[in-house]
Enzyme design. Structure first.
Site, mmCIF file in Angstrom:
data_model
loop_
_atom_site.group_PDB
_atom_site.id
_atom_site.type_symbol
_atom_site.label_atom_id
_atom_site.label_comp_id
_atom_site.label_asym_id
_atom_site.label_seq_id
_atom_site.Cartn_x
_atom_site.Cartn_y
_atom_site.Cartn_z
ATOM 1 N N TRP A 102 -7.173 -13.868 10.096
ATOM 2 C CA TRP A 102 -6.324 -12.728 9.713
ATOM 3 C C TRP A 102 -4.958 -12.800 10.362
ATOM 4 O O TRP A 102 -3.940 -12.574 9.704
ATOM 5 C CB TRP A 102 -7.041 -11.407 10.006
ATOM 6 C CG TRP A 102 -8.214 -11.275 9.102
ATOM 7 C CD1 TRP A 102 -9.530 -11.332 9.441
ATOM 8 C CD2 TRP A 102 -8.189 -11.149 7.659
ATOM 9 N NE1 TRP A 102 -10.317 -11.233 8.318
ATOM 10 C CE2 TRP A 102 -9.526 -11.121 7.218
ATOM 11 C CE3 TRP A 102 -7.175 -11.055 6.706
ATOM 12 C CZ2 TRP A 102 -9.875 -11.005 5.864
ATOM 13 C CZ3 TRP A 102 -7.516 -10.939 5.360
ATOM 14 C CH2 TRP A 102 -8.849 -10.913 4.956
ATOM 15 N N ASP A 171 -2.652 -5.552 14.225
ATOM 16 C CA ASP A 171 -3.554 -5.343 13.089
ATOM 17 C C ASP A 171 -4.906 -4.927 13.678
ATOM 18 O O ASP A 171 -5.590 -5.729 14.291
ATOM 19 C CB ASP A 171 -3.676 -6.659 12.300
ATOM 20 C CG ASP A 171 -4.740 -6.584 11.206
ATOM 21 O OD1 ASP A 171 -5.342 -5.506 11.015
ATOM 22 O OD2 ASP A 171 -4.959 -7.619 10.543
ATOM 23 N N LYS A 195 -13.436 -0.464 7.085
ATOM 24 C CA LYS A 195 -14.470 -0.864 8.047
ATOM 25 C C LYS A 195 -14.884 0.340 8.900
ATOM 26 O O LYS A 195 -16.035 0.748 8.879
ATOM 27 C CB LYS A 195 -13.970 -2.010 8.901
ATOM 28 C CG LYS A 195 -13.654 -3.234 8.026
ATOM 29 C CD LYS A 195 -12.756 -4.199 8.713
ATOM 30 C CE LYS A 195 -12.039 -5.139 7.765
ATOM 31 N NZ LYS A 195 -12.903 -5.913 6.886
#
Ligand code: PLP
Length: 362
Positions: A102, A171, A195
């Site tokens: 990511w 992030d 999530k």
């Protein structure tokens, strides 16, 4: 109602209490005779929902007044592009710490539009650890430093965040509100909701006031943070359903002790799994111990065949979502806030039983 043990990485399990409340309110929200999805985003009633969601997040994360909170679309992935577009500035550079899939996606997006310094990369080591502070090669004049707090695929997280001179952007898609974090060490926090906070299609952006003014004049209107700040996340039609669910999840979290309450139970849940993994050579964690995530626990078995057998038998036993990401293989259990200790204990029990039956295949 039968609920399965859901270890999906995202979209992921939501608290059952939230699902039940949403179901009860679906045909007619607060006596309005319509669901939240049928309500105008410009209505007084929806404004109350978005205000409540923002207030909940502000309380839970202790977000000071000098940060804006935005609810945007395009997931966390759009933020990979919006950050350099808005906040790096023409001819300037930014530091990116490449800790996994990511963080790497974020830096690839930034490379398209300007200069990037890779302050550290874990690629050669298969992204199995977080760097130490003194390994970071930071620029003295970087516009910002970008990190990913929890790598969902690699199963590693920053236990302590780095100390840097430039504004620090993070992030937090896969560990937001899973533990107590001092938000003031960051100038920007962003996360996809799917999530720990709600359904997919919603990104939360928490941005220090003043930063949005850095955007060059030719930044497309929709992609400017300032546009969404000015219009209170209602420049265009937002994902009203996701914002409503986020509000319910925030209330659920507040009733359970917020970030510190979650941290205690999440540490416990992760320890249950790591204890089984460490208990014998049947299991193997590819991740450095100090970097182990408490949200995404990854592990390997002796062979790919054994891993396939494990995942398939676990599914038959009512445990789903355990297949590692397609780019790395192996096994992964995502144990976000909504996953109960009982589910994790059921998985640990299943692992011990599987080991007993298959010891000979090591
Ligand atoms: C850490 C992290 N960042 C970013 C993303 C991308 O999020 P989205 O799919 O909302 O764009 C994900 C998705 O799983 C993620 O785990």
């Amino acid at each position: 109602m039968t609920r399965i043990h859901n270890f999906n990485a995202g979209p992921a399990a939501l608290p059952v209490e939230v699902i039940e409340q949403a179901r009860a309110e679906l045909p007619s929200l607060n006596g309005l005779g319509m669901s939240v999805m049928e309500l105008s985003h410009r209505s007084r009633e929806f404004q109350a929902i978005i205000d409540s969601a923002e207030a909940g997040l502000r309380r839970l994360m202790k977000i000071p007044k000098d940060y804006d909170v935005l609810f945007l679309q395009g997931g966390a992935s759009l933020q990979f592009a919006m950050i350099p577009m808005n906040l790096r500035g023409p001819g300037k550079s930014a530091d990116y710490v490449d800790t996994g899939s990511w963080a790497n996606r974020a830096l690839k997006e930034a490379l398209l539009t300007g200069d990037v310094n890779i302050a550290w990369s874990g690629k050669a080591g298969n992204y199995t650890r977080i760097p130490k502070q003194d390994e970071l090669k930071l620029q003295s004049d970087a516009e910002y430093v970008h990190i990913c707090s929890n790598e969902t695929i690699g199963g590693i997280h920053w236990k302590e965040f780095p100390k840097v001179q430039a504004p620090l952007f993070v992030d937090m898609s896969s560990d937001i509100l899973s533990r107590e974090v001092d938000i003031t060490q960051f100038d920007m926090v962003y996360a996809g909701a799917q999530k720990n906070l709600g359904p997919s299609g919603l990104a939360i952006v928490i941005l220090k006031k003043g930063l949005a003014e850095r955007a060059p004049e030719n930044t497309p209107i929709f992609f400017r943070y300032s546009t969404h700040i000015k219009d209170g996340s209602l420049y265009n039609t937002p994902n009203t359903w996701a914002i409503y669910l986020l509000d319910l999840v925030c209330k659920w979290l507040e009733a359970r002790g917020g970030a510190s309450g979650m941290e205690k139970i999440n540490e416990k849940k992760a320890a249950v799994l790591y204890d089984v993994i460490d208990s014998s050579d049947f299991w193997h964690s590819p991740v450095e111990v100090e970097s182990r995530s408490i949200m995404n626990v990854v592990w390997r078995l002796g062979s790919e065949e054994l891993e396939t057998q494990f995942i398939s038998e676990a599914k038959k036993a009512g445990m789903v979502g355990l297949k590692g990401h397609r780019s790395v293989g192996g096994v992964r259990a995502s144990i976000y806030n909504a996953i109960t200790l009982e589910s994790v204990e059921a998985l640990a029990g299943f692992m011990k039983e599987f080991e007993r039956k298959n010891e000979g295949k090591l």
